[in-house]
Write a protein that holds these residues in place. Structure first.
Motif, PDB file in Angstrom:
ATOM      1  N   LEU A  18       0.823  -1.206   0.000  1.00 51.44           N
ATOM      2  CA  LEU A  18       0.000   0.000   0.000  1.00 51.44           C
ATOM      3  C   LEU A  18       0.858   1.258   0.000  1.00 51.44           C
ATOM      4  O   LEU A  18       0.559   2.236  -0.683  1.00 51.44           O
ATOM      5  CB  LEU A  18      -0.946   0.003   1.199  1.00 51.44           C
ATOM      6  N   ARG A  19       1.939   1.236   0.772  1.00 47.55           N
ATOM      7  CA  ARG A  19       2.852   2.385   0.808  1.00 47.55           C
ATOM      8  C   ARG A  19       3.463   2.628  -0.569  1.00 47.55           C
ATOM      9  O   ARG A  19       3.533   3.770  -1.041  1.00 47.55           O
ATOM     10  CB  ARG A  19       3.945   2.151   1.849  1.00 47.55           C
ATOM     11  N   ALA A  77       0.756   4.087  -2.800  1.00 48.84           N
ATOM     12  CA  ALA A  77       0.486   5.483  -2.430  1.00 48.84           C
ATOM     13  C   ALA A  77       1.601   6.400  -2.929  1.00 48.84           C
ATOM     14  O   ALA A  77       1.327   7.488  -3.469  1.00 48.84           O
ATOM     15  CB  ALA A  77       0.313   5.616  -0.923  1.00 48.84           C
ATOM     16  N   ASP A  78       2.848   6.000  -2.795  1.00 52.05           N
ATOM     17  CA  ASP A  78       3.975   6.794  -3.275  1.00 52.05           C
ATOM     18  C   ASP A  78       3.908   6.972  -4.791  1.00 52.05           C
ATOM     19  O   ASP A  78       4.158   8.064  -5.318  1.00 52.05           O
ATOM     20  CB  ASP A  78       5.311   6.160  -2.883  1.00 52.05           C
ATOM     21  N   LEU A  98       1.186   6.789  -6.731  1.00 48.22           N
ATOM     22  CA  LEU A  98       0.056   7.665  -7.056  1.00 48.22           C
ATOM     23  C   LEU A  98       0.361   9.118  -6.747  1.00 48.22           C
ATOM     24  O   LEU A  98       0.013  10.022  -7.516  1.00 48.22           O
ATOM     25  CB  LEU A  98      -1.200   7.215  -6.304  1.00 48.22           C
ATOM     26  N   GLU A  99       1.031   9.367  -5.635  1.00 50.26           N
ATOM     27  CA  GLU A  99       1.405  10.736  -5.280  1.00 50.26           C
ATOM     28  C   GLU A  99       2.325  11.323  -6.342  1.00 50.26           C
ATOM     29  O   GLU A  99       2.107  12.451  -6.809  1.00 50.26           O
ATOM     30  CB  GLU A  99       2.079  10.776  -3.914  1.00 50.26           C
TER      31      GLU A  99
END
Length: 66
Positions: free
Chosen positions: A20-21, A24-25, A27-28
């Motif tokens: 997930l991390r 998320a990275d 996508l950011e």
């Protein structure tokens, strides 16, 4: 959602957190790049992300072209 994980197998939970991390990275970075391409300021991006301008610039400036 956290209550549904298996408390007996921390490896599965930790692998999920790592995945997930990473997502998320990714996508950011993608959305910061898109925002910069649309002429968003570093300050506006930082405000939306809830971080300082310096933090978002330091993290993403080398990945985007100003």
């Amino acid at each position: 959602m956290a209550e549904r994980t298996d408390p007996i197998d921390p490896e599965t939970g930790l692998r999920a957190v790592a995945a997930l991390r990473k997502l998320a990275d990714h996508l950011e970075a993608l959305h910061v790049s898109d925002a910069r391409a649309q002429n968003w300021s570093w300050q506006t991006i930082a405000d939306v992300l809830g971080v300082t301008r310096q933090a978002v610039h330091q993290k993403h400036a080398r990945r985007t072209q100003d």
